[in-house]
Design an enzyme around this catalytic site. Sequence first.
Site, PDB file in Angstrom:
ATOM      1  N   TYR A 144       1.061  -1.323   0.189  1.00  0.00           N
ATOM      2  CA  TYR A 144      -0.180   0.597  -0.277  1.00  0.00           C
ATOM      3  C   TYR A 144       0.987   1.501   0.145  1.00  0.00           C
ATOM      4  CZ  TYR A 144      -3.921   3.443   1.213  1.00  0.00           C
ATOM      5  OH  TYR A 144      -4.177   4.178   1.734  1.00  0.00           O
ATOM      6  N   GLN A 208       0.852   5.327  20.879  1.00  0.00           N
ATOM      7  CA  GLN A 208       0.934   5.891  19.770  1.00  0.00           C
ATOM      8  C   GLN A 208      -0.259   6.721  19.241  1.00  0.00           C
ATOM      9  OE1 GLN A 208      -0.070   2.507  20.531  1.00  0.00           O
ATOM     10  NE2 GLN A 208      -0.436   1.364  18.884  1.00  0.00           N
ATOM     11  N   PRO A 273       2.922   2.845  12.251  1.00  0.00           N
ATOM     12  CA  PRO A 273       3.647   3.660  12.779  1.00  0.00           C
ATOM     13  C   PRO A 273       3.093   4.043  13.775  1.00  0.00           C
ATOM     14  CG  PRO A 273       1.887   3.968  11.086  1.00  0.00           C
ATOM     15  CD  PRO A 273       1.859   3.293  11.199  1.00  0.00           C
TER      16      PRO A 273
END
Length: 311
Positions: A144, A208, A273
């Site tokens: 992706y 996160q 991430p």
Amino acid sequence: MKRILVTGGAGFLGSHLCDKLIKEGNEVLCVDNLYTGSKSNIHHLMENKNFEFMRHDITFPLYVEVDEIYNLACPASPVHYQFDPVQTTKTSVIGAINMLGLAKRLKIKILQASTSEVYGDPEIHPQPESYKGSVSTTGIRACYDEGKRCAETLFFDYHRQHGLDIKVMRIFNTYGPRMNPDDGRVVSNFIVQALKGEDITIFGDGSQTRSFCYVEDNIEGMYKLMNSRDGFTGPVNIGNPGEFTMLELAKQIIELTNSKSKLIFFPLPQDDPMQRQPVIEMANKELNWKPKINLTEGLQATISHFQKLLF
């Protein structure tokens, strides 16, 4: 009245874009292979004389006559794009080539729905458009991330080589009604789990962060980008700069749903991430755009949608 092609038009974002374009007085040709899109998202448009649906996979050429193209076709959630990673890359790359070829033949404007995933697991925070990213070419998300990066390259090369009028939009996390309850995205996951009274699964320690943009704000930014001044290509970030940890999001959803769900923790997936937050100064300056709907208001509308869907 323009005749506008929307690829991926039966998807979450695509269906809302079709609504917007019809409302603005255009004819819409919605193209989707229904891999992740659904006819239920566009069912309310099927009887509209200005709306047409075509089932088609853009990895194969498409021969139609239109005035503009919005290229949104590509599975966007990890569950879906990792299921068939080769096809995901083909959709981003070959699909872009086919749509750019169509735009070149017709001499028309084309918008690419790119993604904040082009920044990878960012080493600078928040992320401006000038940041080149930190992306793995070999990881499970690369199909992706790298597919979208390559699509951006193709768009800018067609612009330089053929003078094609392009617009490139980098979409940050977006949520709202018509999200697929099984798409594996954090907002839909948390809401469905909370409504069902199930444990809410948090990956990592929940520290996160993500920035969540409500779908109406996203579509307004997309529309303004397509209709921005000649020569402005982007890429431009479209997202809400409000930053929340996964723990904050989970707790807010539990509160809004009056759920008894408990939090459970699992290891962080590969290449996930740790931070994601857009710099939106360019969108503000060039498009006079900034998000208007806050997280609480947007979550309430999304929760209402899922309540109707589930119960």
